[in-house]
Design a protein around this motif. Structure first.
Motif, PDB file in Angstrom:
ATOM      1  N   ASP A  77       0.755  -1.223   0.053  1.00  0.00           N
ATOM      2  CA  ASP A  77      -0.096  -0.218  -0.109  1.00  0.00           C
ATOM      3  C   ASP A  77       0.880   1.167   0.140  1.00  0.00           C
ATOM      4  O   ASP A  77       0.139   2.364  -0.149  1.00  0.00           O
ATOM      5  N   ARG A 124      -2.273   7.886  -0.070  1.00  0.00           N
ATOM      6  CA  ARG A 124      -2.514   7.089   1.238  1.00  0.00           C
ATOM      7  C   ARG A 124      -3.752   7.915   2.133  1.00  0.00           C
ATOM      8  O   ARG A 124      -4.472   7.137   2.605  1.00  0.00           O
ATOM      9  N   GLU A 127      -6.910   6.278   0.906  1.00  0.00           N
ATOM     10  CA  GLU A 127      -7.354   4.894   0.670  1.00  0.00           C
ATOM     11  C   GLU A 127      -8.542   4.355   1.397  1.00  0.00           C
ATOM     12  O   GLU A 127      -9.203   3.642   1.137  1.00  0.00           O
ATOM     13  N   LYS A 152      -6.827   0.199  -8.250  1.00  0.00           N
ATOM     14  CA  LYS A 152      -5.316   0.279  -8.413  1.00  0.00           C
ATOM     15  C   LYS A 152      -4.989   1.413  -9.144  1.00  0.00           C
ATOM     16  O   LYS A 152      -4.105   2.103  -8.856  1.00  0.00           O
ATOM     17  N   ARG A 155      -4.669   4.817  -7.504  1.00  0.00           N
ATOM     18  CA  ARG A 155      -3.656   5.479  -6.852  1.00  0.00           C
ATOM     19  C   ARG A 155      -2.414   5.842  -7.678  1.00  0.00           C
ATOM     20  O   ARG A 155      -1.533   6.681  -7.062  1.00  0.00           O
TER      21      ARG A 155
END
Length: 459
Positions: A77, A124, A127, A152, A155
């Motif tokens: 992550d 982050r 998330e 995905k 990000r």
């Protein structure tokens, strides 16, 4: 991101660059740890938790790609950005395909570096709110793959090429990628490249100064600067003429634009997403799309499956679309008969989800208000269409092959409504009754088809 000061890992075998990165992170009130080799980076990643990693591509005992691969196992992550030699797009592309969210080229520009760090930490922070499954209807295997891919891709800051047939929902996927990512608080700007006249493209994309050409009566920022900080979605990118492809490539590589008539350039920080229903690889092979632009835009591909490949999702889509339409029309959602649902699940949907929306919108207009029947759907054919039929599908019901089905159906609907209005001397209440729909439904259709003459009511 942890409640404590964000912790950043810097991996670089050059002491000067490590020092520059640490100083920059310190001024941003961030904690930094450094590694001068692949081995020391692996050791730190095993022992500590980091909120972000910045790694050079060329290390004394390995490469940044190996850092990315190792981090994928130990800290999946953690966002990673890479530092590459200037102009080495092959390595940068490989890094982003491997999982890096972005890259920066040497010599490192401090303002670009700070933005890179902020973008990574923003990933982050987002998330816990990254829930694309709440927004995509369908649980077919193809849709489950797409949902995970959207999660995905949100990000990353890598350019994304979204492929799929017309009407399959490519722009929706682009909006979801933007909404789930660190740029979601900034603008999402969408443009259909095929809808802009060739002579106006440079001005539309990059802006212009007042007086730069005839008709330039005021300054214009252009699409790139309107999307600064956010996302620019280039729909039907294959329709860009070659001369504009050159200018687009330069703007993407240099991260700056020069408006028409302007002497200076303006820096832009945005993410590029693009889509087309055409085969971009074939367009490139046949000389209609530049190879260098293709590789710059097609870092990662997301494919949106056609509706005929996920027929099990049709009932859920029908419920979702009817609920949305009924809410807009302020009516109770009608039920759909078993025969109607079977007909929809057996239909080929060459126009994909967009065609399904149009079919249900028309059926909602024609039904008695409580139930949609198979007759209300007015499908072009009741014969199930297989996947192999689609490329060779013949036009039925007299539709000219060069006219898209959506346009053809909309024209039929428009003519029927106009005829009813003329026969009732534009008394909309009487016309609605003649068409077998509610007054509210007719008013909605008139507005959508741009046929409403005024809002004063009926005579």
């Amino acid at each position: 991101m942890s409640a404590e000061t964000p912790h950043v890992l810097v991996v670089d075998d050059e002491a000067d660059l490590r020092e520059l990165l640490v100083i920059t992170l310190g001024r941003m009130k961030l904690k930094a740890s450094t590694a001068d080799s692949l081995a020391s980076a692996r050791d730190l990643l095993e022992k500590h938790r980091f909120d972000l990693c910045l790694t050079d591509m060329n290390l004394g005992d390995g490469t940044g790609l190996e850092v990315i691969d190792f981090a994928a196992q130990t800290a999946p992550d953690m966002p990673i950005a890479v530092i590459t030699a200037y102009g080495n797009m092959e390595m940068a592309t490989a890094a982003m395909k491997g999982g890096a969210y972005d890259f920066i080229a040497k010599p490192v520009a401090l303002d670009r570096l700070r933005q890179l760090i902020q973008d990574g930490l923003g990933i982050r922070q987002n998330e816990d709110t990254n829930t694309p499954s709440d927004n995509l209807v369908g649980d077919s295997p193809a849709m489950l793959v797409l949902k995970e891919q959207v999660r995905k891709l949100a990000r990353s800051q890598a350019p994304i090429y979204i492929s799929g047939e017309s009407g399959s929902g490519k722009e929706r996927i682009a909006r979801m990628i933007h909404a789930q990512g660190p740029r979601r608080e900034k603008a999402f700007v969408a443009v259909n490249c095929g809808a802009i006249p060739s002579e106006l493209m440079e001005s539309e994309f990059f802006g212009h100064r007042k007086g730069a050409f005839t008709g330039a009566v005021e300054d214009r920022k252009g699409l790139f600067r309107e999307a600064d900080g956010g996302t620019l979605f280039l729909d039907e990118v294959a329709d860009l003429p070659l001369h504009m492809q050159v200018k687009l490539l330069r703007a993407i590589q240099e991260k700056s634009v020069r408006p028409v008539g302007e002497a200076r350039e303006f820096p832009v920080n945005l993410r590029i997403l693009c889509a087309t229903h055409k085969d971009l690889a074939r367009e490139m092979a046949e000389g209609r799309f530049r190879q260098d632009l293709f590789y710059r835009l097609n870092v990662i591909e997301a494919h949106v499956p056609p509706l005929r490949e996920r027929r099990e999702d049709i009932p859920g889509l029908v419920d979702h679309i009817l609920a949305r339409l009924s809410d807009a029309w302020q009516i109770s959602p009608p039920k759909i008969s078993t025969g109607a649902m079977q007909a929809l699940q057996g239909y080929g949907f060459p126009g994909n989800v967009r065609e399904l929306e149009n079919i249900l919108e028309r059926a909602l207009t024609l039904c008695d208000g409580s139930q949609i029947t198979e007759e209300n759907l007015s499908l072009q054919s009741t014969t199930p269409i297989t996947d192999t039929d689609i490329p060779h599908r013949k036009t039925e019901a007299g539709r000219p092959s060069q006219i898209p089905l959506e346009d053809y159906l909309q024209d039929i609907e428009k003519q029927e409504i106009l005829q009813a209005l003329e026969e009732t001397h534009w008394n909309r209440t009487a016309a609605a009754k003649k068409l077998g729909m509610t007054f509210r439904s007719l008013r909605y259709r008139l507005k959508k088809l741009e046929l409403d003459q005024d809002d004063t009511g009926d005579s």
